[in-house]
Design a protein around this motif. Structure first.
Motif, mmCIF file in Angstrom:
data_model
loop_
_atom_site.group_PDB
_atom_site.id
_atom_site.type_symbol
_atom_site.label_atom_id
_atom_site.label_comp_id
_atom_site.label_asym_id
_atom_site.label_seq_id
_atom_site.Cartn_x
_atom_site.Cartn_y
_atom_site.Cartn_z
ATOM 1 N N GLN A 150 -5.847 136.811 27.049
ATOM 2 C CA GLN A 150 -6.824 137.465 27.918
ATOM 3 C C GLN A 150 -7.699 138.419 27.115
ATOM 4 O OE1 GLN A 150 -5.185 139.420 31.400
ATOM 5 N NE2 GLN A 150 -6.924 140.810 31.550
ATOM 6 N N ARG A 151 -7.081 139.166 26.235
ATOM 7 C CA ARG A 151 -7.825 140.134 25.419
ATOM 8 C C ARG A 151 -8.799 139.430 24.477
ATOM 9 N NH1 ARG A 151 -7.507 145.380 23.731
ATOM 10 N NH2 ARG A 151 -8.353 145.787 21.653
ATOM 11 N N ASP A 205 -11.804 131.113 33.712
ATOM 12 C CA ASP A 205 -10.727 131.997 34.163
ATOM 13 C C ASP A 205 -10.538 133.109 33.141
ATOM 14 O OD1 ASP A 205 -8.329 133.181 35.015
ATOM 15 O OD2 ASP A 205 -7.470 131.273 35.657
ATOM 16 N N ARG A 206 -10.701 134.340 33.576
ATOM 17 C CA ARG A 206 -10.564 135.479 32.669
ATOM 18 C C ARG A 206 -9.133 136.001 32.595
ATOM 19 N NH1 ARG A 206 -16.124 138.867 34.233
ATOM 20 N NH2 ARG A 206 -17.560 137.362 33.265
ATOM 21 N N LEU A 207 -8.301 135.628 33.551
ATOM 22 C CA LEU A 207 -6.902 136.040 33.528
ATOM 23 C C LEU A 207 -6.072 135.068 32.708
ATOM 24 C CD1 LEU A 207 -4.793 138.068 34.643
ATOM 25 C CD2 LEU A 207 -4.398 136.434 36.514
ATOM 26 N N GLN A 237 0.221 135.701 27.294
ATOM 27 C CA GLN A 237 -0.958 135.790 28.163
ATOM 28 C C GLN A 237 -1.854 136.973 27.803
ATOM 29 O OE1 GLN A 237 -1.465 138.384 30.519
ATOM 30 N NE2 GLN A 237 -3.416 137.557 31.294
ATOM 31 N N SER A 238 -1.259 138.125 27.521
ATOM 32 C CA SER A 238 -2.044 139.332 27.278
ATOM 33 C C SER A 238 -2.976 139.166 26.088
ATOM 34 C CB SER A 238 -1.111 140.524 27.048
ATOM 35 O OG SER A 238 -1.846 141.701 26.774
ATOM 36 N N TRP A 248 4.778 136.635 31.347
ATOM 37 C CA TRP A 248 3.602 137.163 30.660
ATOM 38 C C TRP A 248 3.831 137.283 29.150
ATOM 39 C CZ3 TRP A 248 -0.464 137.728 33.970
ATOM 40 C CH2 TRP A 248 -0.141 137.713 35.327
ATOM 41 N N PRO A 265 -7.098 132.265 30.384
ATOM 42 C CA PRO A 265 -8.168 131.518 29.719
ATOM 43 C C PRO A 265 -7.823 130.038 29.565
ATOM 44 C CG PRO A 265 -7.801 133.624 28.624
ATOM 45 C CD PRO A 265 -6.706 133.475 29.637
ATOM 46 N N LEU A 277 -12.426 140.770 36.808
ATOM 47 C CA LEU A 277 -11.367 139.877 36.346
ATOM 48 C C LEU A 277 -11.216 138.650 37.234
ATOM 49 C CD1 LEU A 277 -9.111 139.525 34.238
ATOM 50 C CD2 LEU A 277 -7.589 140.801 35.754
ATOM 51 N N HIS A 309 -10.593 132.372 38.072
ATOM 52 C CA HIS A 309 -9.211 132.248 38.515
ATOM 53 C C HIS A 309 -9.095 131.839 39.974
ATOM 54 C CE1 HIS A 309 -4.927 132.885 38.041
ATOM 55 N NE2 HIS A 309 -4.900 133.620 39.140
ATOM 56 N N THR A 359 -8.665 145.990 32.545
ATOM 57 C CA THR A 359 -7.793 145.037 33.240
ATOM 58 C C THR A 359 -7.627 145.359 34.714
ATOM 59 O OG1 THR A 359 -5.865 146.340 32.545
ATOM 60 C CG2 THR A 359 -6.500 144.473 31.152
#
Length: 233
Positions: A117-118, A185-187, A113-114, A108, A189, A137, A212, A131
């Motif tokens: 996603q944000r 995909d929201r987790l 990734q964070s 991650w 992108p 999500l 996702h 989250t």
């Protein structure tokens, strides 16, 4: 050409995840095996998961296409290193695409990734702090009746062990690999996925209009993509 598709679920999921895809593949003359991984077993890491998959593969005859959703990309990469199995094609769906020497827990931060996603949540006007809202999500494009079925099922307790397992490899396995990403995909992108796949595999993912959980939201499109890859074997 008829092949055997071996289907691995993502973290905390099971064979049910593939229940909309399997009938399409088998209806077109292929074989399909869904493998449940012991996600709740504290003693089982990614290498133990790979042992489960290898056992399922031992009696398979003919070409094998190994398909892995999300975190099971780590498991699939380990399987493809094994000398006692023969995988003709590896397909990773919305994957946590691993790098040699990496664990799923490290992935991650290593991939950023964070932040990705944000940034997507902000650009779409969604709360980037939400989250823990699994419906928003993961299930935002899944049919409502399937959402209810998923939430009524007994929750799979997820062990920390597979996240701690380091992939003890020096390079990507010498198996033909394809990647499928979800455009919504929201987790993970889609732009994030394109970057990671390019950096780690040197290829571009194929994109399906889905979030996702592609196998639940767009089973026909996913099955068509899988069968299209088979034509190139």
């Amino acid at each position: 050409m008829a092949v055997t598709f071996v289907l691995l679920p993502g973290a905390g999921s099971d064979s049910w995840y593939w229940h909309r895809v399997v009938p399409i593949l088998t209806g077109n003359g292929h074989s399909a095996i869904t493998v449940d991984l012991p996600y709740s077993d504290e003693s089982a890491g990614q290498y133990e998961f790979a042992d489960v998959v290898v056992k399922a593969l031992h009696d398979v005859e003919g070409p094998v296409v190994l398909v892995a959703q999300s975190m099971s990309a780590f498991t699939a990469a380990i399987v493809c290193e094994r000398t006692d199995v023969d995988v003709d094609l590896l397909v990773l769906v919305a994957p946590m695409l691993p790098a040699p020497g990496e664990s799923a827990g490290e992935w991650w931060a290593n991939t950023g990734q964070s932040a990705a996603q944000r940034a997507l949540a902000v650009s779409e006007g969604r709360d980037p702090a939400a989250t823990n809202d699994l419906r928003e999500l993961f299930f935002h494009d899944v049919p409502e009746e399937l959402i209810e079925e998923a939430f009524q099922a007994e929750e799979v307790a997820m062990s920390d062990t597979p996240f701690e397992t380091v992939w003890r490899a020096e390079e990507w396995p010498h198996v033909k690999t394809r990647v499928i990403a979800g455009s919504r995909d929201r987790l993970f992108p889609v732009d994030f996925m394109k970057r990671i796949v390019r950096e780690r595999l040197g290829i571009a993912p194929d994109v399906i209009d889905a979030g996702h959980l592609i196998a639940l939201a767009r089973p026909r499109e996913l099955a068509a993509a899988l069968e299209g890859y088979v034509e190139g074997l």
